[in-house]
Scaffold this motif. Structure first.
Motif, PDB file in Angstrom:
ATOM      1  N   PRO A   1      -1.031   5.485   8.303  1.00  0.00           N
ATOM      2  CA  PRO A   1      -1.855   6.117   7.257  1.00  0.00           C
ATOM      3  C   PRO A   1      -1.284   7.452   6.775  1.00  0.00           C
ATOM      4  O   PRO A   1      -1.391   7.795   5.592  1.00  0.00           O
ATOM      5  CB  PRO A   1      -3.216   6.314   7.929  1.00  0.00           C
ATOM      6  CG  PRO A   1      -3.242   5.318   9.045  1.00  0.00           C
ATOM      7  CD  PRO A   1      -1.823   5.246   9.521  1.00  0.00           C
ATOM      8  N   VAL A   2      -0.657   8.204   7.691  1.00  0.00           N
ATOM      9  CA  VAL A   2      -0.059   9.480   7.300  1.00  0.00           C
ATOM     10  C   VAL A   2       1.160   9.239   6.408  1.00  0.00           C
ATOM     11  O   VAL A   2       1.391   9.982   5.437  1.00  0.00           O
ATOM     12  CB  VAL A   2       0.329  10.300   8.549  1.00  0.00           C
ATOM     13  CG1 VAL A   2       1.049  11.588   8.154  1.00  0.00           C
ATOM     14  CG2 VAL A   2      -0.909  10.618   9.375  1.00  0.00           C
TER      15      VAL A   2
ATOM     16  N   ALA B   1       9.523  14.171   5.103  1.00  0.00           N
ATOM     17  CA  ALA B   1       8.448  14.377   6.077  1.00  0.00           C
ATOM     18  C   ALA B   1       7.829  13.049   6.501  1.00  0.00           C
ATOM     19  O   ALA B   1       7.501  12.845   7.678  1.00  0.00           O
ATOM     20  CB  ALA B   1       7.374  15.295   5.477  1.00  0.00           C
ATOM     21  N   ALA B   2       7.688  12.114   5.557  1.00  0.00           N
ATOM     22  CA  ALA B   2       7.112  10.808   5.877  1.00  0.00           C
ATOM     23  C   ALA B   2       8.025   9.989   6.780  1.00  0.00           C
ATOM     24  O   ALA B   2       7.562   9.098   7.503  1.00  0.00           O
ATOM     25  CB  ALA B   2       6.835  10.037   4.591  1.00  0.00           C
ATOM     26  N   ALA B   3       9.331  10.293   6.765  1.00  0.00           N
ATOM     27  CA  ALA B   3      10.290   9.538   7.567  1.00  0.00           C
ATOM     28  C   ALA B   3      10.343   9.996   9.020  1.00  0.00           C
ATOM     29  O   ALA B   3      11.071   9.416   9.824  1.00  0.00           O
ATOM     30  CB  ALA B   3      11.680   9.658   6.953  1.00  0.00           C
ATOM     31  N   ALA B   4       9.562  11.016   9.362  1.00  0.00           N
ATOM     32  CA  ALA B   4       9.669  11.619  10.698  1.00  0.00           C
ATOM     33  C   ALA B   4       8.826  10.913  11.750  1.00  0.00           C
ATOM     34  O   ALA B   4       8.426  11.523  12.735  1.00  0.00           O
ATOM     35  CB  ALA B   4       9.269  13.090  10.622  1.00  0.00           C
ATOM     36  N   GLY B   5       8.521   9.651  11.554  1.00  0.00           N
ATOM     37  CA  GLY B   5       7.811   8.885  12.573  1.00  0.00           C
ATOM     38  C   GLY B   5       6.313   9.097  12.598  1.00  0.00           C
ATOM     39  O   GLY B   5       5.689   8.951  13.649  1.00  0.00           O
TER      40      GLY B   5
ATOM     41  N   TRP C   1       0.823  -1.213   0.000  1.00  0.00           N
ATOM     42  CA  TRP C   1       0.000   0.000   0.000  1.00  0.00           C
ATOM     43  C   TRP C   1       0.853   1.257   0.000  1.00  0.00           C
ATOM     44  O   TRP C   1       0.446   2.292  -0.536  1.00  0.00           O
ATOM     45  CB  TRP C   1      -0.958  -0.013   1.184  1.00  0.00           C
ATOM     46  CG  TRP C   1      -1.963  -1.110   1.075  1.00  0.00           C
ATOM     47  CD1 TRP C   1      -2.097  -2.207   1.881  1.00  0.00           C
ATOM     48  CD2 TRP C   1      -2.972  -1.244   0.068  1.00  0.00           C
ATOM     49  NE1 TRP C   1      -3.115  -3.013   1.441  1.00  0.00           N
ATOM     50  CE2 TRP C   1      -3.676  -2.440   0.332  1.00  0.00           C
ATOM     51  CE3 TRP C   1      -3.351  -0.484  -1.039  1.00  0.00           C
ATOM     52  CZ2 TRP C   1      -4.731  -2.885  -0.466  1.00  0.00           C
ATOM     53  CZ3 TRP C   1      -4.395  -0.920  -1.835  1.00  0.00           C
ATOM     54  CH2 TRP C   1      -5.070  -2.097  -1.546  1.00  0.00           C
ATOM     55  N   ILE C   2       2.029   1.190   0.597  1.00  0.00           N
ATOM     56  CA  ILE C   2       2.927   2.348   0.547  1.00  0.00           C
ATOM     57  C   ILE C   2       3.415   2.568  -0.889  1.00  0.00           C
ATOM     58  O   ILE C   2       3.388   3.694  -1.408  1.00  0.00           O
ATOM     59  CB  ILE C   2       4.125   2.147   1.496  1.00  0.00           C
ATOM     60  CG1 ILE C   2       3.636   2.056   2.938  1.00  0.00           C
ATOM     61  CG2 ILE C   2       5.139   3.280   1.344  1.00  0.00           C
ATOM     62  CD1 ILE C   2       4.729   1.785   3.951  1.00  0.00           C
TER      63      ILE C   2
END
Length: 389
Positions: A297-298, A289-293, A246-247
């Motif tokens: 879903p975010v 930004a997606a790597a910031a934990g 899904w990612i």
């Protein structure tokens, strides 16, 4: 000729190629219990294209029937994916050999087919390459989406590879019905070896095409690592390896939206080098930004938004390739550039598979950094470059 026959031929073949990068790591984890083997097999399917690309390009430039070469590549791809579905039943080295052979013919329907798009799709070059980017991005959406859809069935990894082999068959049949015009012939044309040398020299020394090629190849190092990073993120967030698809699908859906937009509304007022650099920079920033934990879903949402920017960026990259490639060497320019992108993806997948488990967030940050650095390379594009074509 309408764009529909071109899309019908190119999209399923590219779908199969894109889906394999998501399916092979899952299959390897299920059957041989190794993410590293999955990354290695993905690399095996991608890396050979850089060696084969100059030959494929020269053959397409010289061929009176280029469609036949693309049909042959589709047949080989379908057979290789069917063999890969037997991972765990047949020896892993045999599967790797099949994927290497498939990787060697990939340039015919990836970059090679793109070099004919302005002949096959009516309208402006911007619209033609928007349609070609649409083909790549539909494939990159539907491939991982098919993998995600079949992960709910028993023996899902094998089923996914069989479905992808079937998609390659569909694309091959559609390609056999496509009649792409041959590139103009030159009676004084050099031999194949000399022509490959000429094309390689041009790619290395013509600054505009060298910059675009380097930027495009580096961006794929990050994209090639994404399926491997997705597995780590999914295992940490949901403890289910199937959620990794899904990612990858989120990124591909975003890319599809971006390519649809640029096909419907081609960007003409902003210079193509600026579009390409800005798009790659935006992709990298959103991946960081997606790597910031963030919650799972975010992460999917941010990765999806990062994909949106790639639509205009890839369309601009394809347009710049055409503007900066001589007609007699165009297929070679496209196949070698596409081969370098595939090799970049192979490097990314292979390195990602070696990263210890639990470092998926760091890997995603490195992916974002690759996109940003590739955007920075576009600053070297000469402002007053004169188009070759």
């Amino acid at each position: 000729m309408s764009a529909v026959p071109y899309l019908a031929a190119s999209t399923p073949l590219r779908l199969a190629s894109a889906g394999s990068s998501a399916a092979i790591p899952v299959l390897a984890l299920q059957e041989v219990h190794s993410v590293a083997v999955g990354g290695g097999l993905v690399a095996a399917s991608l890396a050979p294209s850089i060696l084969a690309a100059p030959i494929a390009g020269a053959l397409l430039d010289r061929s009176r029937h280029p469609t036949r070469l693309m049909v042959l590549s589709g047949v080989v791809t379908a057979l290789a994916f069917a063999l890969t579905a037997l991972l765990g039943v047949v020896p892993t080295p045999l599967v790797a050999v099949g994927l290497v052979v498939a990787g060697a013919v990939t340039p015919f329907f990836m970059g090679g087919m793109s070099s004919f798009v302005t002949d096959a799709v009516p309208g402006s070059p911007e619209r033609a390459f928007g349609a070609d980017a649409l083909s790549y991005n539909i494939g990159s959406v539907a491939g991982p989406a098919l993998v995600a859809a079949v992960l709910v069935v028993p023996d899902a990894g094998r089923v996914a590879l069989v479905v992808l082999a079937g998609a390659a068959v569909v694309g091959t049949v559609a390609c056999a019905l496509l009649r792409l015009p041959a590139h103009p012939t030159n009676p004084d044309r050099a031999g194949v070896v000399r022509e490959i040398v000429q094309g390689s020299r041009f790619l290395a020394t013509h600054r505009p095409i060298a910059v675009v090629t380097a930027s495009g190849a580096l961006s794929q190092v990050g994209q090639g690592a994404l399926p491997i990073a997705a597995i780590g993120i999914a295992l940490a967030a949901t403890h289910h390896v199937g959620d990794a698809a899904w990612i990858v699908t989120g990124f591909a859906v975003g890319a599809l939206v971006g390519s649809l937009a640029v096909t419907a509304w081609p960007i003409r007022r902003i210079p193509a080098p600026v579009v390409m650099g800005a798009a790659f920079a935006a992709t990298g920033a959103l991946a960081l930004a997606a790597a910031a934990g963030a919650p799972f879903p975010v992460v999917i949402g941010l990765v999806g938004l990062s994909g949106v920017a790639t639509g205009p960026g890839v369309a601009a990259m394809l347009l710049l390739r055409t503007r900066n490639s001589p007609r007699a060497l165009r297929s070679q320019v496209f196949t070698v550039a596409a081969g370098l992108r595939a090799t970049g993806a192979a490097v990314g997948a292979g390195l990602a598979g070696l990263l210890p488990a639990g470092h998926a967030g760091l890997l995603l940050a490195l992916i974002g950094a690759c996109w940003i650095v590739s955007a920075g390379i576009m600053a070297a594009y000469p402002r007053r470059a004169i188009p070759v074509a």
